[in-house]
Write an enzyme that holds these catalytic residues in place. Structure first.
Site, PDB file in Angstrom:
ATOM      1  CG  ASP A  49      59.057  20.629  20.734  1.00 23.96           C
ATOM      2  OD1 ASP A  49      59.063  19.441  21.157  1.00 23.96           O
ATOM      3  OD2 ASP A  49      58.075  21.108  20.135  1.00 23.96           O
ATOM      4  CD  GLU A  55      55.098  19.898  22.647  1.00 17.90           C
ATOM      5  OE1 GLU A  55      54.442  19.261  21.806  1.00 17.90           O
ATOM      6  OE2 GLU A  55      54.869  21.092  22.927  1.00 17.90           O
ATOM      7  CE  LYS A  95      57.592  14.212  60.104  1.00 23.14           C
ATOM      8  NZ  LYS A  95      57.936  13.448  58.910  1.00 23.14           N
ATOM      9  CB  THR A 122      65.838  15.565  53.388  1.00 25.47           C
ATOM     10  OG1 THR A 122      65.013  15.372  54.554  1.00 25.47           O
ATOM     11  CG2 THR A 122      65.165  16.540  52.449  1.00 25.47           C
ATOM     12  N   GLY A 123      65.951  12.441  54.408  1.00 28.49           N
ATOM     13  CA  GLY A 123      66.462  11.589  55.479  1.00 28.49           C
ATOM     14  C   GLY A 123      66.383  12.272  56.840  1.00 28.49           C
TER      15      GLY A 123
HETATM   16  C1  R5P Z   1      55.920  12.888  55.774  1.00 31.16           C
HETATM   17  O1  R5P Z   1      55.098  13.051  56.670  1.00 31.16           O
HETATM   18  C2  R5P Z   1      56.313  11.553  55.258  1.00 31.16           C
HETATM   19  O2  R5P Z   1      55.533  10.547  55.813  1.00 31.16           O
HETATM   20  C3  R5P Z   1      57.786  11.265  55.509  1.00 31.16           C
HETATM   21  O3  R5P Z   1      58.008  11.149  56.898  1.00 31.16           O
HETATM   22  C4  R5P Z   1      58.626  12.375  54.941  1.00 31.16           C
HETATM   23  O4  R5P Z   1      58.296  12.602  53.597  1.00 31.16           O
HETATM   24  C5  R5P Z   1      60.104  12.059  55.057  1.00 31.16           C
HETATM   25  O5  R5P Z   1      60.806  13.128  54.510  1.00 31.16           O
HETATM   26  P1  R5P Z   1      62.293  13.428  54.881  1.00 31.16           P
HETATM   27  O6  R5P Z   1      63.111  12.198  54.589  1.00 31.16           O
HETATM   28  O7  R5P Z   1      62.660  14.584  53.992  1.00 31.16           O
HETATM   29  O8  R5P Z   1      62.333  13.817  56.333  1.00 31.16           O
END
Ligand code: R5P
Length: 297
Positions: free
Chosen positions: A35, A37, A187, A219-220
């Site tokens: 299942d 677990e 940011k 995600t970058g």
């Molecule tokens: C957020 O404040 C973290 O320090 C990273 O900057 C963030 O998790 C990066 O995420 P992503 O690659 O999605 O922009």
């Protein structure tokens, strides 16, 4: 010292910790019931020793946490209390407060059980926020590996940048160790859509090699926007020194398009994508063992 490796510990880190920590390994038996677990049984030779459990909490954060708690309960059942943990990557720690009404403090929800198991100390790498230790009430040794990573990568850096003010302590530590200047970018992340924008105050980076330091690339989006902005300002090469790389194929494409010269990261987690040549993974086994062996027990 005895090390108990759980399934989240990356293979390269397991071999390196075994070598550098000069420790024995605790044997265990594991299976998954039909299942779904999980089951674990720890073979009971661990009594009276310093026990260190190693688990990384990505990928599949939820199952890795359940496995960790099953192991800690099993150790407690064997009379082993006060175990220590190496959790190179601690998932769910970015949500360390209620940013919007109605949200959970995820770090609290997921790590409070560590108190229940009398965990003596957690060794981790680059927590998103040093606040986490206070929130969960456990002694956490938060190790910042950026200077170690930069040394291992052997890159030439003129200037260090944090992608946001919250990451400034990382930039400062690396800058101090390399004797280079540092600063931060501004940011903004829309908490509902996740959309990111990056801007800078006055910054002279012309013809310089820049290192962006951060805890996580996911995600970058943050890194790609910062990289593009620095090239627009005349930077020569943009490097990234980022501890945890939680990336997909899509992230790799985003970063390739940004022109990032090199991403230096660690084996804090197992990577489930093919890693291109411009991503360098630094083994942190020696770094973690150094800390573990020098700690008083
Ligand atoms: C957020 O404040 C973290 O320090 C990273 O900057 C963030 O998790 C990066 O995420 P992503 O690659 O999605 O922009």
């Amino acid at each position: 010292m005895l090390l108990l490796f759980l399934s989240g510990a990356p293979q390269s880190l397991v071999s390196s910790l075994k070598g550098h920590c000069k420790a024995y390994t605790i044997e265990k038996m594991q299976k998954v019931f039909p299942d779904g677990e999980q089951y674990i049984r720890i073979l009971p030779e661990a009594k009276g020793e310093r026990v260190v459990v190693v688990q990384s909490l990505y990928p599949d954060q939820d199952r890795k946490l359940v496995e960790l708690y099953l192991a800690l309960e099993a150790l407690q059942g064997l009379g082993i209390v006060n175990s220590e943990l190496i959790l190179p990557y601690m998932a769910y720690t970015r949500q360390d407060r209620r940013f919007l009404t109605g949200e959970p403090i995820s770090v609290k929800a997921l790590y409070l059980p560590l108190q229940l198991f009398n965990v003596k100390k957690v060794y981790t790498l680059d927590l998103h926020s040093p606040r986490v230790s206070e929130v969960i009430g456990v002694n956490i040794k938060n190790l910042l590996p950026h200077a170690y990573m930069a040394r291992k990568a052997g890159i030439n850096i003129d200037f260090i940048l944090a992608p946001d003010k919250g990451a400034l302590h990382r930039a400062q530590l690396l800058a101090e160790s390399l004797g280079k200047p540092f600063d931060y970018l501004e940011k903004y992340r829309d908490r509902v859509t996740g959309e990111i924008s990056v801007s800078s105050h006055e910054l002279d980076v012309k013809n310089m090699n820049i290192a962006i330091v951060d805890d996580i690339v996911s995600t970058g989006g943050t890194l790609a926007k910062a990289t593009q902005m620095l090239y627009n300002l005349g930077a020569n090469k943009v490097y990234a020194i980022i501890t945890h790389t939680l990336i997909s194929e899509r992230t790799i494409k985003t970063l390739e398009v940004s022109g990032l010269e090199k991403l230096i990261t660690t084996n804090s987690i197992s990577h489930n994508v093919t890693i291109p040549a411009w991503i360098q993974i630094v083994d942190v086994g020696e770094f973690l063992c150094g800390e573990l062996l020098s700690a008083s027990v």
